[in-house]
Design an enzyme around this catalytic site. Structure first.
Site: not given
Ligand code: NAD
Length: 691
Positions: A117, A137
């Protein structure tokens, strides 16, 4: 793996971040060994570095890279369980986007989760070919929480992002370039290539791009596939919803909503359970020792169900295997089964790029034990019979070269006695694989009294290429898993005697988190194995022990499970289990006439949990398992307990102490004579503290 180092001109901004401004293109090094996990110090250091380089007029562009082995391998998973210390990752990413200079992420090793990210918030991404990027995730019960669901789709498209995020894919450099997850591949000098790449590049915020066009049908297809794969899990639905905001919601607002969903999920039940699992598996697979044997070739004795499965995984792990079986026809059949198993692994992409024929060429089938003379490790998987095993192990002790490891796959026999039979007990270890060995991840490694630590360490090291999860056990009947299972099964059998039907009991077990109930499972493995074992123990059984006759009666009817087309269940033409009128009748005949004596399903559920927790406490206090979390690893990886629930002990640890004591009482009442009570509070305390 290549390591990135910084030079003397790199200045420490804090203990985890350095910056080198000796060149107009500044280099920011993340330096948080071993894998640069994104901690509060990393985030604060990055924020300071970006502010400094961004306002320094001598700097034209900024490269962010990881010192050591990785860019940022991920977030510090321990942080997810707490309130996140500031600055949070989105603050850093916002600063990178707002920085007036182009920022380039230069990736090696891995950039996963928060690490990727961060890279997505940079203007450009360059990576080494062996780098791995991705947003895993969902595998931890969460969704990306720092813009991953908003920036990735704008680079690779909505359908592709749904697939990548929901399947938690880890993507290597060349494929990442093809998909648009990175912009260029680097050569051997990552920093130099990143600087060269920066030349002439301006700002280019992923968050401001229009996503590549996608047909509505393709989006719907990706959504359906992801939902099917995700089996209704909340984080999967949330991930899809967040990605689809790219079509509907302004990015600033979408980022806030994504973050809120992430915050909610990370402290939720499933994410807690999966984190517990993650750390539990990591701890279970550790065994410290100063020495280790080198293993280059493996022998297996016995080419039955287990021998063929074990041969498959060891061949697939890259070793040559000599398979000894005394019956020629069984041996020939085994080679066919191994080939079919390898074909399946090949189709699943689990042969490391090799073809079945190449792997099978490393198999030497033989009828003579003498051919094992050069093997470094030999695993016996012959009949579960003390005399047969003793003869084979004596023979192995005499035949094998000095220092070769001798292992047994016994399930219940006295393993110390087997160790002695080899005449070299220091070289002996239990390797208890689970059926089917080519699929089940669990491997109980049994350290006997005299087993050398180096031999145990070798077994632990070997588990990795075999794709197995090793758990240390000490000698004791049934080791960890089968001993617990026996107590669990006993409670289910008491319930039969009290009038509950197999399908009702199986439903209770599934409600607790087992993938299948004990009666459905024994229909698959065959009722005769346990029947034979009960018969062999009948003479020594104390008459005061509560003994349920119903399983014997079912076997006496010739109902041995699926292989006889009926056991606890009947099977319809499609092979689906259906309740059996014969079994129902048998149970009704034996059940107490007073139906109010039948346990409620909640009461049975309590008794099962009480029995398992109590036995686990005994197992740990006797030193047979190292910890409660090792036992949960066993239940999840060998007995089909849901990893999304963490483990049965993890679940029990969430109950108040008094309630746990009450359910152990209930289990005790059901068992009656011979029940031994364990210290369940001592067992569960460490789980309560970490949960
Ligand atoms: P199996 O009956 O399918 O196979 C045993 C094989 O060993 C037979 O093919 C037999 O011919 C061969 N054999 C016997 N004596 C031999 C000798 N002297 N030399 C060479 N070959 C010989 O049994 P299995 O189910 O594969 O079980 C093997 C071991 O694995 C047992 O100790 C069992 O307890 C254990 N185990 C079984 C399971 C399971 O679910 N089947 C699970 C875990 C462990």
């Amino acid at each position: 793996m290549r390591e990135i180092r910084y030079g003397d001109t790199a200045v420490a901004l804090n203990p985890s971040v350095r910056m080198d401004k000796s060149d107009p293109i500044a280099a920011i090094f993340i330096d948080n060994p071993p894998v640069n996990a994104s901690s509060a110090a990393v985030r604060a250091g990055l924020l300071a570095a970006i502010a400094d380089a961004g306002s320094d007029t001598s700097i034209t562009a900024i490269v962010i890279l990881g010192a050591g082995r990785a860019f940022i391998a991920g977030s510090d998973i321990k942080e997810f369980g707490k309130s996140l210390p500031p600055p949070e990752l989105p603050d850093v990413l916002e600063a990178i986007e707002a920085c007036p200079k182009p920022v380039i992420a230069a990736i090696h090793g891995s950039a996963l989760g928060g690490g990727y990210e961060l890279a997505l918030s940079c203007d450009w991404r360059i990576a080494t070919p062996d780098a791995v990027v991705g947003l895993p995730e969902v595998s931890l019960g969460m969704i990306p929480g720092a813009g991953g669901t908003q920036r990735l789709p704008r680079l690779v498209g909505i359908p592709q992002s749904i697939d990548l995020i929901v399947s938690s894919s880890r993507v290597e450099g060349p494929r990442a370039l093809e998909l648009g997850m990175i912009d260029a591949l680097a050569g051997p000098d990552l920093l130099a290539d990143a600087k060269a790449f920066a030349s002439g590049k301006g700002k280019r915020l992923a968050s401001q791009l229009l996503p590549p066009p996608a047909r509505p049908d393709d989006i719907e297809a990706a959504v359906s596939a992801a939902l099917a794969k995700g089996r209704g899990r909340e984080c999967v639905r949330e991930a899809i919803a967040a990605i689809r905001m790219v079509e509907t919601t302004p990015v600033a607002e979408a980022l806030k909503l994504e973050r809120a969903a992430f915050q909610r999920l990370r402290t939720g039940e499933e994410a807690r359970a999966l984190r517990y699992n993650f750390f539990g598996e990591r701890a279970a697979a550790k065994f410290e020792s100063t020495s280790k044997n080198s293993i280059e070739s493996v022998g297996i004795v016995g080419a039955g169900t287990m021998g063929t499965g074990i041969a498959t995984v060891i061949l697939a792990a890259g070793f040559p295997v000599t398979l000894v079986e005394r019956q020629k026809d069984v041996l020939d059949r085994a080679v066919g089964v191994i080939k079919a198993n390898l074909d399946t692994l090949f189709r699943l992409g689990k042969l490391g790029g090799s073809r079945t024929e190449e792997v099978l060429a490393r198999l030497i089938p033989t009828e003579t034990i003498a051919e094992l003379v050069d093997a470094d490790l030999v695993i016996e998987a012959v009949f579960e019979d003390l005399d047969v095993k003793t003869t084979v192990l004596k023979d192995l002790g005499r035949t094998l070269k000095p220092g070769a490891i001798i292992a047994s796959n016994t399930s219940y026999l006295d393993i110390e006695q087997l160790a002695t039979a080899t005449s070299r007990p220091a070289d002996f270890v239990g390797l208890h694989f689970f059926a089917p060995a080519q699929r089940m991840k669990l491997l109980e490694v049994v350290q006997c009294r005299e087993t050398a630590p180096g031999v145990v360490a070798t077994a632990f090291a070997l588990a990795k290429p075999m794709g197995k999860l090793p758990v240390l056990a000490r000698p004791g009947e049934g080791f960890i898993g089968n001993r617990i299972y026996a107590r669990y099964r006993a409670q289910c059998e008491y319930a039969l005697e009290e009038g509950l039907l197999p399908q009702e009991i199986d439903a209770v077990a599934m409600g607790l988190g087992f993938a299948a109930g004990p009666f459905a499972v024994s229909d698959i493995s065959g009722l005769d194995i346990a029947w034979r074992m009960r018969q062999s123990k009948a003479a020594g059984r104390d008459p005061r022990e509560r003994y349920v006759r119903l399983p014997d009666l079912v076997c006496e009817l010739g109902r041995l499970g699926r292989k006889t087309n009926g056991g606890w269940y009947d099977y319809d033409a499609s092979g689906k289990p259906v309740p059996s009128p014969v079994v129902t009748n048998l149970i009704t005949q034996h059940a107490p006439a007073d139906r109010s004596m039948r346990p409620e399903t909640q009461a049975l559920s309590d008794r099962i949990v009480g029995a398992i927790v109590n036995e686990a406490a005994l197992i740990v206090s006797e030193g047979i398992a190292r910890s409660a979390s090792d036992i949960d690893v066993v239940l999840v990886n060998g007995y089909g307990f849901s990893r999304f629930k963490g483990g049965l002990l993890f679940q029990a640890a969430a109950l108040p102490a008094q309630r746990v004591a009450d359910i152990v009482d209930a289990a005790q009442v059901a068992v009656g004579w011979g029940f031994r009570r364990g210290d369940v509070e001592a067992l569960l305390r460490p789980l309560r503290e970490t949960a």
